[in-house]
Write a protein that holds these residues in place. Structure first.
Motif, PDB file in Angstrom:
ATOM      1  N   LEU A  66       0.802  -1.157   0.042  1.00 17.20           N
ATOM      2  CA  LEU A  66       0.084  -0.078   0.023  1.00 17.20           C
ATOM      3  C   LEU A  66       0.977   1.309  -0.026  1.00 17.20           C
ATOM      4  O   LEU A  66       0.654   2.173  -0.929  1.00 17.20           O
ATOM      5  N   ILE A  67       1.848   1.099   0.878  1.00 15.75           N
ATOM      6  CA  ILE A  67       2.909   2.454   0.771  1.00 15.75           C
ATOM      7  C   ILE A  67       3.574   2.814  -0.498  1.00 15.75           C
ATOM      8  O   ILE A  67       3.639   3.974  -0.983  1.00 15.75           O
ATOM      9  N   LYS A  68       3.998   1.480  -1.041  1.00 23.17           N
ATOM     10  CA  LYS A  68       4.514   1.878  -2.543  1.00 23.17           C
ATOM     11  C   LYS A  68       3.562   2.297  -3.483  1.00 23.17           C
ATOM     12  O   LYS A  68       3.871   3.313  -4.241  1.00 23.17           O
ATOM     13  N   LEU A  69       2.330   1.961  -3.364  1.00 20.75           N
ATOM     14  CA  LEU A  69       1.029   2.643  -4.229  1.00 20.75           C
ATOM     15  C   LEU A  69       1.100   4.065  -3.842  1.00 20.75           C
ATOM     16  O   LEU A  69       1.013   4.846  -4.938  1.00 20.75           O
ATOM     17  N   THR A  70       0.549   4.440  -2.676  1.00 21.56           N
ATOM     18  CA  THR A  70       0.212   5.663  -2.214  1.00 21.56           C
ATOM     19  C   THR A  70       1.451   6.541  -2.421  1.00 21.56           C
ATOM     20  O   THR A  70       1.395   7.852  -2.904  1.00 21.56           O
ATOM     21  N   THR A  71       2.564   6.235  -2.359  1.00 27.48           N
ATOM     22  CA  THR A  71       3.571   7.090  -2.137  1.00 27.48           C
ATOM     23  C   THR A  71       4.064   7.430  -3.816  1.00 27.48           C
ATOM     24  O   THR A  71       4.319   8.487  -4.135  1.00 27.48           O
ATOM     25  N   THR A  72       3.839   6.441  -4.511  1.00 28.81           N
ATOM     26  CA  THR A  72       4.262   6.503  -6.220  1.00 28.81           C
ATOM     27  C   THR A  72       2.966   7.532  -6.528  1.00 28.81           C
ATOM     28  O   THR A  72       3.128   8.469  -7.310  1.00 28.81           O
ATOM     29  N   ALA A  73       1.962   7.115  -6.242  1.00 34.23           N
ATOM     30  CA  ALA A  73       0.770   7.907  -6.864  1.00 34.23           C
ATOM     31  C   ALA A  73       0.835   9.732  -6.188  1.00 34.23           C
ATOM     32  O   ALA A  73       0.724  10.340  -7.025  1.00 34.23           O
ATOM     33  N   ALA A  74       1.293   9.672  -4.830  1.00 31.26           N
ATOM     34  CA  ALA A  74       1.553  11.259  -4.282  1.00 31.26           C
ATOM     35  C   ALA A  74       2.663  11.758  -5.057  1.00 31.26           C
ATOM     36  O   ALA A  74       2.563  12.891  -5.277  1.00 31.26           O
ATOM     37  N   SER A  75       3.624  10.991  -5.390  1.00 25.93           N
ATOM     38  CA  SER A  75       4.899  11.606  -6.050  1.00 25.93           C
ATOM     39  C   SER A  75       4.366  11.844  -7.572  1.00 25.93           C
ATOM     40  O   SER A  75       4.768  13.064  -7.992  1.00 25.93           O
ATOM     41  N   ILE A  76       3.899  11.038  -8.236  1.00 32.29           N
ATOM     42  CA  ILE A  76       3.254  11.460  -9.696  1.00 32.29           C
ATOM     43  C   ILE A  76       2.452  12.770  -9.468  1.00 32.29           C
ATOM     44  O   ILE A  76       2.494  13.551 -10.332  1.00 32.29           O
ATOM     45  N   PHE A  77       1.452  12.853  -8.531  1.00 32.08           N
ATOM     46  CA  PHE A  77       0.714  14.223  -8.177  1.00 32.08           C
ATOM     47  C   PHE A  77       1.616  15.240  -7.882  1.00 32.08           C
ATOM     48  O   PHE A  77       1.465  16.342  -8.428  1.00 32.08           O
ATOM     49  N   GLY A  78       2.551  14.967  -7.133  1.00 28.37           N
ATOM     50  CA  GLY A  78       3.683  15.941  -7.134  1.00 28.37           C
ATOM     51  C   GLY A  78       4.428  16.485  -8.249  1.00 28.37           C
ATOM     52  O   GLY A  78       4.425  17.823  -8.656  1.00 28.37           O
ATOM     53  N   ILE A  79       4.823  15.585  -9.295  1.00 31.35           N
ATOM     54  CA  ILE A  79       5.193  16.080 -10.622  1.00 31.35           C
ATOM     55  C   ILE A  79       4.330  16.836 -11.373  1.00 31.35           C
ATOM     56  O   ILE A  79       4.678  18.033 -11.789  1.00 31.35           O
ATOM     57  N   ILE A  80       2.922  16.515 -11.287  1.00 32.44           N
ATOM     58  CA  ILE A  80       1.949  17.315 -12.113  1.00 32.44           C
ATOM     59  C   ILE A  80       1.718  18.594 -11.511  1.00 32.44           C
ATOM     60  O   ILE A  80       1.911  19.594 -12.276  1.00 32.44           O
ATOM     61  N   VAL A  81       1.673  18.625 -10.025  1.00 31.64           N
ATOM     62  CA  VAL A  81       1.367  19.818  -9.408  1.00 31.64           C
ATOM     63  C   VAL A  81       2.535  20.727  -9.555  1.00 31.64           C
ATOM     64  O   VAL A  81       2.528  21.939  -9.751  1.00 31.64           O
ATOM     65  N   HIS A  82       3.606  20.369  -9.579  1.00 30.86           N
ATOM     66  CA  HIS A  82       5.053  21.355  -9.630  1.00 30.86           C
ATOM     67  C   HIS A  82       5.810  21.150 -10.688  1.00 30.86           C
ATOM     68  O   HIS A  82       6.870  21.333 -11.050  1.00 30.86           O
ATOM     69  N   GLN A  83       5.110  21.065 -11.910  1.00 30.13           N
ATOM     70  CA  GLN A  83       5.672  20.915 -13.393  1.00 30.13           C
ATOM     71  C   GLN A  83       6.592  21.835 -13.484  1.00 30.13           C
ATOM     72  O   GLN A  83       7.222  21.944 -14.414  1.00 30.13           O
ATOM     73  N   ASN A  84       6.321  23.251 -13.255  1.00 33.82           N
ATOM     74  CA  ASN A  84       7.172  24.606 -13.380  1.00 33.82           C
ATOM     75  C   ASN A  84       8.568  24.576 -12.396  1.00 33.82           C
ATOM     76  O   ASN A  84       9.285  25.267 -12.705  1.00 33.82           O
ATOM     77  N   ASN A  85       8.405  23.546 -11.708  1.00 35.13           N
ATOM     78  CA  ASN A  85       9.637  23.529 -10.773  1.00 35.13           C
ATOM     79  C   ASN A  85      10.647  22.214 -10.901  1.00 35.13           C
ATOM     80  O   ASN A  85      10.147  21.387 -10.393  1.00 35.13           O
ATOM     81  N   LYS A  86      11.769  22.516 -11.526  1.00 36.15           N
ATOM     82  CA  LYS A  86      12.495  21.559 -12.169  1.00 36.15           C
ATOM     83  C   LYS A  86      12.946  20.590 -10.860  1.00 36.15           C
ATOM     84  O   LYS A  86      13.214  19.400 -10.992  1.00 36.15           O
ATOM     85  N   LEU A  87      13.581  21.209  -9.891  1.00 37.03           N
ATOM     86  CA  LEU A  87      13.912  20.661  -8.788  1.00 37.03           C
ATOM     87  C   LEU A  87      12.947  19.724  -8.356  1.00 37.03           C
ATOM     88  O   LEU A  87      13.286  18.370  -7.926  1.00 37.03           O
ATOM     89  N   LEU A  88      11.760  20.116  -7.979  1.00 38.40           N
ATOM     90  CA  LEU A  88      11.071  19.360  -7.293  1.00 38.40           C
ATOM     91  C   LEU A  88      10.413  18.072  -8.327  1.00 38.40           C
ATOM     92  O   LEU A  88       9.906  16.947  -7.915  1.00 38.40           O
ATOM     93  N   VAL A  89      10.236  18.476  -9.469  1.00 41.22           N
ATOM     94  CA  VAL A  89       9.941  17.322 -10.449  1.00 41.22           C
ATOM     95  C   VAL A  89      10.911  16.281 -10.651  1.00 41.22           C
ATOM     96  O   VAL A  89      10.887  15.108 -10.303  1.00 41.22           O
ATOM     97  N   ILE A  90      12.369  16.496 -10.354  1.00 44.31           N
ATOM     98  CA  ILE A  90      13.425  15.737 -10.085  1.00 44.31           C
ATOM     99  C   ILE A  90      13.337  15.063  -9.003  1.00 44.31           C
ATOM    100  O   ILE A  90      13.388  13.805  -8.819  1.00 44.31           O
ATOM    101  N   VAL A  91      13.146  15.498  -7.969  1.00 44.46           N
ATOM    102  CA  VAL A  91      12.868  14.902  -6.573  1.00 44.46           C
ATOM    103  C   VAL A  91      11.892  14.131  -6.509  1.00 44.46           C
ATOM    104  O   VAL A  91      11.864  12.773  -6.093  1.00 44.46           O
TER     105      VAL A  91
END
Length: 104
Positions: free
Chosen positions: A34-59
Motif C-alpha cells: 500500500l505504501i508503494k502505491l500511495t507514495t508513487t501516486a502522491a509523487s506523480i501528483f507532485g510531479i504534475i502539480v509542480h511541473q514548473n519547478n524542475k528541482l521538485l520534478v526531479i525529486v
C-alpha cells in the motif's frame, strides 16, 4: 491541475505522509505494498502539480523510481527504509503545509 483547491493538494500530501510515517512501525507485509502505491501516486501528483519547478520534478521522479510497485529496483533492509520514509514524510509534510497556507 490549477483548478484543484490548495486544501485538496495539501490533503493528498498529508495522507501520503502519515501513511509513510506509519510504515516506520512493524506493519504487515501488505501494508508496504500500500505504501508503494500511495507514495508513487502522491509523487506523480507532485510531479504534475509542480511541473514548473524542475528541482521538485526531479525529486518526485526519484521517489517514483524508488517506490514504484511495478518494477521494484531496490531491495534494502528495514532500517534503510525507515530513514527514507522519514525523509519523504518530511517532504510531504512540507508540501502539505505549503499548499495549506497558500492563497487561492
Amino acid at each position: 491541475m490549477n483548478n484543484l483547491s490548495n486544501e485538496f493538494k495539501s490533503l493528498v500530501f498529508i495522507i501520503a505522509g502519515v501513511l509513510l510515517l506509519m510504515a516506520c512501525l512493524n506493519m504487515p507485509y501488505g501494508y508496504y505494498n500500500l505504501i508503494k502505491l500511495t507514495t508513487t501516486a502522491a509523487s506523480i501528483f507532485g510531479i504534475i502539480v509542480h511541473q514548473n519547478n524542475k528541482l521538485l520534478v526531479i525529486v518526485f521522479s526519484l521517489i517514483v523510481l524508488l517506490f514504484n510497485p511495478i518494477f521494484p529496483v531496490f531491495n534494502f533492509d528495514k532500517s534503510f527504509w525507515v530513514y527514507v520514509d522519514l525523509v519523504i514524510f518530511g517532504l510531504f509534510l512540507e508540501r502539505s503545509i505549503y499548499f495549506f497556507g497558500k492563497e487561492e
